[in-house]
Design a protein around this motif. Structure first.
Motif, PDB file in Angstrom:
ATOM      1  N   LYS A  23       2.812  -4.515   5.714  1.00  0.00           N
ATOM      2  CA  LYS A  23       1.943  -4.099   6.818  1.00  0.00           C
ATOM      3  C   LYS A  23       2.475  -5.278   8.349  1.00  0.00           C
ATOM      4  O   LYS A  23       2.499  -6.424   8.201  1.00  0.00           O
ATOM      5  N   PRO A  24       2.387  -4.270   9.338  1.00  0.00           N
ATOM      6  CA  PRO A  24       2.893  -5.304  10.334  1.00  0.00           C
ATOM      7  C   PRO A  24       1.613  -6.052  11.285  1.00  0.00           C
ATOM      8  O   PRO A  24       0.020  -5.039  10.763  1.00  0.00           O
ATOM      9  N   GLU A  25       1.637  -7.576  11.087  1.00  0.00           N
ATOM     10  CA  GLU A  25       0.128  -8.235  11.532  1.00  0.00           C
ATOM     11  C   GLU A  25       0.197  -7.724  13.416  1.00  0.00           C
ATOM     12  O   GLU A  25       1.330  -6.768  14.212  1.00  0.00           O
ATOM     13  N   LYS A  26      -0.780  -8.179  14.087  1.00  0.00           N
ATOM     14  CA  LYS A  26      -1.268  -7.890  15.898  1.00  0.00           C
ATOM     15  C   LYS A  26       0.262  -8.703  15.913  1.00  0.00           C
ATOM     16  O   LYS A  26       0.925  -9.642  15.721  1.00  0.00           O
ATOM     17  N   SER A  60       6.549  -8.292  15.884  1.00  0.00           N
ATOM     18  CA  SER A  60       5.275  -8.443  14.486  1.00  0.00           C
ATOM     19  C   SER A  60       5.639  -8.960  13.967  1.00  0.00           C
ATOM     20  O   SER A  60       6.894  -8.585  13.146  1.00  0.00           O
ATOM     21  N   LYS A  61       5.233 -10.362  12.469  1.00  0.00           N
ATOM     22  CA  LYS A  61       5.179 -10.249  11.380  1.00  0.00           C
ATOM     23  C   LYS A  61       4.569  -9.175  10.399  1.00  0.00           C
ATOM     24  O   LYS A  61       3.959  -8.866  10.934  1.00  0.00           O
ATOM     25  N   TRP A  62       5.276  -9.351   9.174  1.00  0.00           N
ATOM     26  CA  TRP A  62       5.205  -8.037   8.479  1.00  0.00           C
ATOM     27  C   TRP A  62       4.315  -8.994   7.157  1.00  0.00           C
ATOM     28  O   TRP A  62       5.112 -10.166   7.090  1.00  0.00           O
ATOM     29  N   VAL A  63       3.280  -8.899   7.311  1.00  0.00           N
ATOM     30  CA  VAL A  63       3.016  -9.467   5.676  1.00  0.00           C
ATOM     31  C   VAL A  63       1.989  -8.124   5.013  1.00  0.00           C
ATOM     32  O   VAL A  63       1.524  -7.467   4.448  1.00  0.00           O
TER      33      VAL A  63
END
Length: 71
Positions: free
Chosen positions: A58-61, A52-55
């Motif tokens: 918050k983690p994305e899908k 998951s990438k975090w932006v």
């Protein structure tokens, strides 16, 4: 248990982690297997990674990736 303690210095002295040492041993054992057991062992070795990438904290899908365990 004494044998695992004695083996430690060898893989440590070779600059290996326990995981890499264990993977090397498992690979050697698998290379000695005959068919169909060799193919079955290779199929069980597949690993799935969830990344998951975090932006903005918050983690994305997550994306699922397939790989192989081992070296």
């Amino acid at each position: 248990m004494a044998s695992s303690g004695a083996a430690g210095p060898f893989w440590r002295a070779a600059g290996m982690t326990y995981v890499s040492y264990s993977n090397k041993c498992a690979s050697m054992v698998r290379s000695c297997l005959k068919e169909p057991h060799r193919t079955e062992a290779l199929e069980r070795e597949k690993v799935h990674f969830s990344i998951s990438k975090w932006v903005d904290g918050k983690p994305e899908k997550p994306s699922i990736r397939e790989g192989t365990g081992g070296d």
